[in-house]
Scaffold this motif. Sequence first.
Motif, PDB file in Angstrom:
ATOM      1  N   THR A   8      57.569  64.038  51.305  1.00 21.58           N
ATOM      2  CA  THR A   8      58.756  65.503  50.724  1.00 21.58           C
ATOM      3  C   THR A   8      58.005  65.904  49.729  1.00 21.58           C
ATOM      4  O   THR A   8      57.640  65.230  48.675  1.00 21.58           O
ATOM      5  N   ASP A   9      57.733  67.401  49.651  1.00 24.05           N
ATOM      6  CA  ASP A   9      57.397  67.924  48.305  1.00 24.05           C
ATOM      7  C   ASP A   9      58.505  67.739  47.471  1.00 24.05           C
ATOM      8  O   ASP A   9      59.508  67.818  47.595  1.00 24.05           O
ATOM      9  N   PHE A  10      58.125  67.422  46.051  1.00 23.28           N
ATOM     10  CA  PHE A  10      59.050  67.622  44.957  1.00 23.28           C
ATOM     11  C   PHE A  10      59.908  68.673  44.777  1.00 23.28           C
ATOM     12  O   PHE A  10      61.204  68.892  44.452  1.00 23.28           O
ATOM     13  N   ARG A  11      59.518  69.881  45.210  1.00 27.32           N
ATOM     14  CA  ARG A  11      60.374  71.100  45.130  1.00 27.32           C
ATOM     15  C   ARG A  11      61.382  71.072  46.198  1.00 27.32           C
ATOM     16  O   ARG A  11      62.439  71.444  46.157  1.00 27.32           O
ATOM     17  N   VAL A  12      61.049  70.893  47.338  1.00 27.30           N
ATOM     18  CA  VAL A  12      61.913  70.643  48.568  1.00 27.30           C
ATOM     19  C   VAL A  12      63.049  69.739  48.235  1.00 27.30           C
ATOM     20  O   VAL A  12      64.062  70.074  48.380  1.00 27.30           O
ATOM     21  N   ALA A  13      62.626  68.324  47.774  1.00 29.55           N
ATOM     22  CA  ALA A  13      63.588  67.333  47.460  1.00 29.55           C
ATOM     23  C   ALA A  13      64.544  67.971  46.618  1.00 29.55           C
ATOM     24  O   ALA A  13      65.784  67.756  46.690  1.00 29.55           O
ATOM     25  N   ALA A  14      64.078  68.449  45.581  1.00 28.47           N
ATOM     26  CA  ALA A  14      65.069  68.746  44.422  1.00 28.47           C
ATOM     27  C   ALA A  14      65.950  69.800  44.952  1.00 28.47           C
ATOM     28  O   ALA A  14      67.251  70.065  44.528  1.00 28.47           O
ATOM     29  N   TYR A  15      65.293  70.974  45.508  1.00 30.71           N
ATOM     30  CA  TYR A  15      66.279  72.093  45.985  1.00 30.71           C
ATOM     31  C   TYR A  15      67.161  71.652  47.119  1.00 30.71           C
ATOM     32  O   TYR A  15      68.386  72.073  47.143  1.00 30.71           O
ATOM     33  N   GLU A  16      66.867  70.818  48.031  1.00 26.19           N
ATOM     34  CA  GLU A  16      67.591  70.142  48.881  1.00 26.19           C
ATOM     35  C   GLU A  16      69.032  69.510  48.427  1.00 26.19           C
ATOM     36  O   GLU A  16      70.044  69.674  48.617  1.00 26.19           O
ATOM     37  N   LYS A  17      68.437  68.765  47.164  1.00 26.15           N
ATOM     38  CA  LYS A  17      69.788  68.185  46.640  1.00 26.15           C
ATOM     39  C   LYS A  17      70.635  69.079  46.182  1.00 26.15           C
ATOM     40  O   LYS A  17      71.869  69.071  46.052  1.00 26.15           O
ATOM     41  N   SER A  72      78.643  75.514  53.497  1.00 26.67           N
ATOM     42  CA  SER A  72      77.313  75.007  52.948  1.00 26.67           C
ATOM     43  C   SER A  72      76.187  75.530  53.287  1.00 26.67           C
ATOM     44  O   SER A  72      75.979  76.856  53.732  1.00 26.67           O
ATOM     45  N   PHE A  73      74.941  75.445  52.714  1.00 26.09           N
ATOM     46  CA  PHE A  73      73.703  76.105  52.749  1.00 26.09           C
ATOM     47  C   PHE A  73      72.691  75.016  53.155  1.00 26.09           C
ATOM     48  O   PHE A  73      72.595  73.987  52.790  1.00 26.09           O
ATOM     49  N   ARG A  74      71.660  75.657  53.896  1.00 27.12           N
ATOM     50  CA  ARG A  74      70.683  74.799  54.512  1.00 27.12           C
ATOM     51  C   ARG A  74      69.319  75.559  54.184  1.00 27.12           C
ATOM     52  O   ARG A  74      69.310  76.825  54.248  1.00 27.12           O
ATOM     53  N   LEU A  75      68.229  74.868  53.801  1.00 23.81           N
ATOM     54  CA  LEU A  75      67.019  75.385  53.652  1.00 23.81           C
ATOM     55  C   LEU A  75      66.336  75.487  54.870  1.00 23.81           C
ATOM     56  O   LEU A  75      66.311  74.751  55.833  1.00 23.81           O
ATOM     57  N   THR A  88      64.030  80.295  51.327  1.00 17.14           N
ATOM     58  CA  THR A  88      64.638  80.894  52.240  1.00 17.14           C
ATOM     59  C   THR A  88      65.981  79.969  52.532  1.00 17.14           C
ATOM     60  O   THR A  88      65.608  78.729  53.077  1.00 17.14           O
ATOM     61  N   TRP A  89      66.987  80.352  52.702  1.00 17.78           N
ATOM     62  CA  TRP A  89      68.219  79.589  52.655  1.00 17.78           C
ATOM     63  C   TRP A  89      69.298  80.324  53.747  1.00 17.78           C
ATOM     64  O   TRP A  89      69.042  81.696  54.048  1.00 17.78           O
ATOM     65  N   GLN A  90      70.219  79.554  54.395  1.00 10.40           N
ATOM     66  CA  GLN A  90      71.160  80.090  55.378  1.00 10.40           C
ATOM     67  C   GLN A  90      72.480  79.501  55.082  1.00 10.40           C
ATOM     68  O   GLN A  90      72.574  78.551  54.802  1.00 10.40           O
ATOM     69  N   PHE A  91      73.460  80.292  54.841  1.00 18.48           N
ATOM     70  CA  PHE A  91      74.975  80.053  54.940  1.00 18.48           C
ATOM     71  C   PHE A  91      75.392  79.339  56.368  1.00 18.48           C
ATOM     72  O   PHE A  91      74.954  79.703  57.374  1.00 18.48           O
ATOM     73  N   VAL A  92      76.073  78.396  56.113  1.00 13.88           N
ATOM     74  CA  VAL A  92      76.764  77.498  57.303  1.00 13.88           C
ATOM     75  C   VAL A  92      78.069  77.458  57.027  1.00 13.88           C
ATOM     76  O   VAL A  92      78.725  76.855  56.030  1.00 13.88           O
ATOM     77  N   ASP A  93      79.091  77.893  58.046  1.00 15.96           N
ATOM     78  CA  ASP A  93      80.532  77.932  57.900  1.00 15.96           C
ATOM     79  C   ASP A  93      81.170  76.428  58.150  1.00 15.96           C
ATOM     80  O   ASP A  93      80.284  75.608  58.814  1.00 15.96           O
ATOM     81  N   GLY A 102      69.356  84.347  52.730  1.00 18.23           N
ATOM     82  CA  GLY A 102      69.115  84.817  51.324  1.00 18.23           C
ATOM     83  C   GLY A 102      67.634  83.988  50.898  1.00 18.23           C
ATOM     84  O   GLY A 102      67.200  83.147  51.603  1.00 18.23           O
ATOM     85  N   TYR A 103      67.445  84.515  49.650  1.00 17.59           N
ATOM     86  CA  TYR A 103      66.073  83.888  49.052  1.00 17.59           C
ATOM     87  C   TYR A 103      66.691  83.470  47.678  1.00 17.59           C
ATOM     88  O   TYR A 103      67.245  84.239  47.066  1.00 17.59           O
ATOM     89  N   ASP A 104      65.756  82.515  47.192  1.00 20.58           N
ATOM     90  CA  ASP A 104      65.850  82.130  45.598  1.00 20.58           C
ATOM     91  C   ASP A 104      64.392  81.986  45.338  1.00 20.58           C
ATOM     92  O   ASP A 104      63.729  81.434  45.951  1.00 20.58           O
ATOM     93  N   VAL A 105      64.157  82.512  43.755  1.00 15.32           N
ATOM     94  CA  VAL A 105      62.866  82.238  43.412  1.00 15.32           C
ATOM     95  C   VAL A 105      63.536  81.114  42.321  1.00 15.32           C
ATOM     96  O   VAL A 105      64.116  81.404  41.672  1.00 15.32           O
ATOM     97  N   VAL A 106      62.646  80.222  42.425  1.00 18.73           N
ATOM     98  CA  VAL A 106      63.031  78.891  42.024  1.00 18.73           C
ATOM     99  C   VAL A 106      61.845  78.448  40.856  1.00 18.73           C
ATOM    100  O   VAL A 106      60.536  78.214  41.224  1.00 18.73           O
ATOM    101  N   ALA A 107      62.242  77.680  39.652  1.00 21.50           N
ATOM    102  CA  ALA A 107      61.146  77.540  38.670  1.00 21.50           C
ATOM    103  C   ALA A 107      61.437  76.006  38.450  1.00 21.50           C
ATOM    104  O   ALA A 107      62.763  75.615  38.274  1.00 21.50           O
TER     105      ALA A 107
END
Length: 129
Positions: A8-17, A72-75, A88-93, A102-107
């Motif tokens: 798992t890429d560190f970016r994916v891991a942090a973003y999913e948390k 919630s949201f999922r990647l 790219t993320w998606q809302f889940v009811d 939607g989209y997030d630009v993340v640093a």
Amino acid sequence: MTEQVAMTDFRVAAYEKFLSAWSAIPDDRRLQLLHASVTEGIVFTNPTKPRTGIDDLADHLRAFQTRSPGGSFRLVAMLGWEDNAIATWQFVDAAGNAGFTGYDVVAFDGEHRIKSILLFSNVPQQTLK
């Protein structure tokens, strides 16, 4: 035959948390997830009101649960390079139904935690014509 190891890429891991902190969870767990995924000085910029710092962001996430109980949201996908990513993320009811995307630009900082997020949603008021 060699064994396949999932990585798992560190970016994916942090973003999913970070995304999991939006869920219907106790406040102490939400803060644990935020401390593990974002910096103390996180800057979260969205169309309604920018948020700065973990406490301000946690308040925003709690308010989201008031507006969208059980949501919630999922990647969906992430593109990354160095300490940056576009997610790219998606809302889940609460019933598990997929909603808007939607989209997030993340640093990220040098410790692989998120230091800033610039949010874009696929909602009519943000669509350019």
